[in-house]
Design a protein around this motif. Sequence first.
Motif, PDB file in Angstrom:
ATOM      1  N   PHE A  35       0.825  -1.211   0.000  1.00 58.58           N
ATOM      2  CA  PHE A  35       0.000   0.000   0.000  1.00 58.58           C
ATOM      3  C   PHE A  35       0.863   1.266   0.000  1.00 58.58           C
ATOM      4  CE2 PHE A  35      -4.142  -2.014   1.169  1.00 58.58           C
ATOM      5  CZ  PHE A  35      -4.942  -1.298   0.285  1.00 58.58           C
ATOM      6  N   ALA A  36       2.050   1.177   0.614  1.00 59.48           N
ATOM      7  CA  ALA A  36       2.944   2.338   0.622  1.00 59.48           C
ATOM      8  C   ALA A  36       3.300   2.714  -0.814  1.00 59.48           C
ATOM      9  CB  ALA A  36       4.200   2.033   1.430  1.00 59.48           C
ATOM     10  N   GLY A  37       3.587   1.705  -1.609  1.00 57.71           N
ATOM     11  CA  GLY A  37       3.903   1.952  -3.015  1.00 57.71           C
ATOM     12  C   GLY A  37       2.717   2.550  -3.758  1.00 57.71           C
ATOM     13  N   LEU A  38       1.525   2.078  -3.430  1.00 54.18           N
ATOM     14  CA  LEU A  38       0.324   2.619  -4.071  1.00 54.18           C
ATOM     15  C   LEU A  38       0.150   4.091  -3.709  1.00 54.18           C
ATOM     16  CD1 LEU A  38      -2.299   2.033  -5.752  1.00 54.18           C
ATOM     17  CD2 LEU A  38      -3.433   1.605  -3.572  1.00 54.18           C
ATOM     18  N   SER A  39       0.371   4.403  -2.433  1.00 52.09           N
ATOM     19  CA  SER A  39       0.251   5.791  -1.980  1.00 52.09           C
ATOM     20  C   SER A  39       1.218   6.681  -2.753  1.00 52.09           C
ATOM     21  CB  SER A  39       0.533   5.875  -0.473  1.00 52.09           C
ATOM     22  OG  SER A  39       0.769   7.197  -0.086  1.00 52.09           O
ATOM     23  N   TYR A  40       2.445   6.183  -2.904  1.00 61.36           N
ATOM     24  CA  TYR A  40       3.475   6.942  -3.613  1.00 61.36           C
ATOM     25  C   TYR A  40       3.082   7.133  -5.075  1.00 61.36           C
ATOM     26  CZ  TYR A  40       7.985   8.008  -5.802  1.00 61.36           C
ATOM     27  OH  TYR A  40       8.988   8.591  -6.531  1.00 61.36           O
ATOM     28  N   PHE A  41       2.670   6.048  -5.698  1.00 60.20           N
ATOM     29  CA  PHE A  41       2.496   6.067  -7.150  1.00 60.20           C
ATOM     30  C   PHE A  41       1.153   6.655  -7.593  1.00 60.20           C
ATOM     31  CE2 PHE A  41       1.821   4.030 -11.364  1.00 60.20           C
ATOM     32  CZ  PHE A  41       2.905   4.604 -12.001  1.00 60.20           C
ATOM     33  N   ALA A  42       0.096   6.331  -6.848  1.00 65.12           N
ATOM     34  CA  ALA A  42      -1.217   6.890  -7.190  1.00 65.12           C
ATOM     35  C   ALA A  42      -1.402   8.261  -6.537  1.00 65.12           C
ATOM     36  CB  ALA A  42      -2.321   5.936  -6.775  1.00 65.12           C
TER      37      ALA A  42
END
Lengths: 609, 343
Positions: free
Chosen positions: A312-319
């Motif tokens: 989810f951290a990656g999603l937060s960063y990317f989205a």
Amino acid sequence: MSDTQHTEKISSEDEQRTIINDFQIVIATVNGTGSQTANTILLRSLFRMGIPVCGKNIFPSNIQGLPTWFTVRVSKDGYIARKETSEVLVAMNQVTIGEDIDTLPAGGVCIYPADWKVTERADIHMYPVPVKELLKSADVPSNLRDYVSNMVYVGTLAALIEIELVEIEEALKFHFSGKTKAAEMNMTVVRAAYDWAMDHLPAINPYRVERLDLTKNMIMLDGNSAGALGAIFGGVTLVAWYPITPSTTLVDALREYVQEMRLDPETGKSTCAVVQAEDELAAIGMVIGAGWAGGRAMTATSGPGMSLMSEFAGLSYFAEIPAVIWNVQRVGPSTGMPTRTSQGDVLSAYFLGHGDSKHIVLLPNNLNEAFEFGWRALDLADRFQTLVLVLSDLDLGMNPWMSEPFKYPDEPIDRGKVFTAKDLERLGTFSRYKDVDGDGIAYRTLPGTKHPLAAYFTRGTSHDEHAIYSERPEHWVANTERLNRKFDTARSKVPAPVINEVDGAQIGVIAYGTTHPAVVEGRDLLRRKAVKFDYLRLRALPPGEDVRKFIEKHPRCYVFENNSDGQMAKILQTEYPEYASKIVSLAHLDGLPLTAERLVTLLLQKENA
Amino acid sequence: MASSVRENEIGLERGDYAGRPTTLCKGCGHNSISNQIISVAYDMSIDPTRVIKLSGIGCSSKSPAYFMSRSHGFNALHGRMPAVATGATTVNKDLIAIGVSGDGDTGSIGLGQFKHMVRRNIPVVYIVENNGVYALTKGQFSATADQGQQLKYAGVNELPPIDICLEAIAAEASFVARSFAGDPGQVRELLKAALSHRGTAVIDIISPCVTFNNHETSTKSYPWGKQHQEVLQDITYIPYADPIMVDYSAGAVIVVEMHDRSHLWLQKIEASRHDPTNKIASLNLLEESREKNLFPTGLIYVDENRPAFNEVSHLVDEPLVSLPDEKLRPPREALDQVIAKLS
């Protein structure tokens, strides 16, 4: 038992020496016997006497039965780092008493229950206390004796080191806020022990406290509560979490503060949702969902939980969705030492997630920063539309700290770049990921915005600036470059480092978080050895220009941190490859907060090598 | 309503509910479901700016891009859409959440989140586009695949399937339906009912994968579905505004009043006589269907009395996202009081 033989007698020099307001007490108890109350009372009564104090709870991952130590340091010089050695021992754990006595320096003091058989040491003061008899003689109902038994050592210590009884009484009132009977019953035992000690223990003791005026207007609290308070004043609207030591008390405190300060006065209903999730995956998922919808959302966890949150951290960063994770660090890898402190998640937090992801990381060192970063993290998350991690640790989070009072936020709540229906009407166009202002931060709209142009599709898949799925190489590259630009914008917007330079300094020292008190004290110790250093305390990642300049101007920069791999040193070496060889790691991890003694040893070893 | 009127009650045309062109296979059941969502939202005059479309990962989860482009969409992580829905609907209770998931997304990687969402009764229409196969990774068995089934690369499935409706009811679901992408009329009526439900409305729709799992031996195929579907009841959704004028003989119809005061007319079909307000009967129906390999569709279970999560969260009536700063940041005096207590 150790092999050391302590056969020497207390020297006459030791007998005459008195040490005032500069020693450490260690209380050795069995986990689950209620010693926490007694220890807190001790700490607070000393604090109320105007003496700078520092309390460290060294406890096991256990509910009942394993050994626990609590150290209380008093320091007329205001040092609040833990010390390696305690001079006064309250030995209330029969299993560890031998070992505990061995740790005392010559001339030290040991209080222990009179009915325990112990190997005496001739070079220390041994004071057996008739704990059982004192409890029996005190006017306490027999079924409540267990709860108040630890007050025996509070009373004994009060007599021995001269803690003012009136302050113990005040500390008890504070602790039992309003429950007069409980406070009185505890005080009865304190008095009984005090009276006995005054009659039976020698009148002169080497270690004593005297009233000072150094804690005026200060407060005492734990960092988890301070962080929770900060979030409350930051307008947090959703907290989703899963219990894990040592972060749990952050949310416990937050729930209480919500009841105190975030209920609508008319309806009694809350303006902040607190959701206990089924696991950390769900906790961060809820935070992301809320942040996407315009909520001010955070979670609190520790290492294992942060690992689970990485996708989810990656999603937060990317989205580009605002989210805040408080990681109250404990010792890893794996389950590690769940109740011991560390700064071991710095590297993984900074790059949490797969692919090229990187995050804003805040590094509070004291209560005030825990409070400030509590609200600022929410602002930064909204401003940069991204994940912000606050890296606290068990030492800051769970131990009591004295502090200047918190400063009310001096900036209005920042909700970042959000287009409303009115904006869309005026502009006539909207592209979710377009860099309109050149700072890498695009405008977003919130679900529910009543305008036909408002909607866009949020995805973790590659997208163009209109948020449309795209696998075109030029779209990927353009988006990555914008994300990097955004990250660079953050360098000057996150809390700046605190730099303290001194005349004649040869070297630089870099530290962050709870290693700070040891650096402050270690600096004074080293000055006496003619070693001077400039000091930079990092307060956030990514580092900015001032960090580069600091490293540039010193031939060597030592990085102190509470992990084994020198994680911050590695980050700085990566950020500034041109200075990589000047950045020297002095990492050390044993589960306990860094001490000045250790810091001095580590630094001199390197300097003299 | 006269069908010649192209605009619905809020002045939107059907085209205003369209999504982007689908990239799923021609004939995929999921496309049919997307079309029914468009029709229903248009028919019910739902304001698309109030809708959020949520999904996980997989073919099913791509579909929110293919309907209602005027609604915010969120293609989240594999199996984690329930948590995202929980967060979004908790901070903004005015949103209408439509979640689209698949059998891998719900039945395997997301089973835990699915059950906890149901247990919390998060207000979301949760559609499972169930085809019994992992299609994006080209043909592995999902947890709902038939026992003994054979697939080209995956071999024989030795394990029993998970029944998503059973899992939902076991987790205290308040609305559980099963349907078939090959029966668009039923899908539409169930969607209308689901959109009127106050908590989580689970609709498990058998939605054949024409590329990997549409052969006659698969219970997730068009031919099998068409042959075996047993409609439990004729469902008529009656909006609150419409007067109730249907004649019925006692016992032949079950009327369910939804939380928004619309009604469901469930015309019983002689063969089934299923009472969807009876939990034990619903569990028996599902268990029997599993044993005998039957395919009953319709409303399986409904409980309109169970409050949704945001009704039991003790939150202010106004959506949290709409609260002004002064309601979110306590005044200076509040901090002074806290500090006074700590010194």
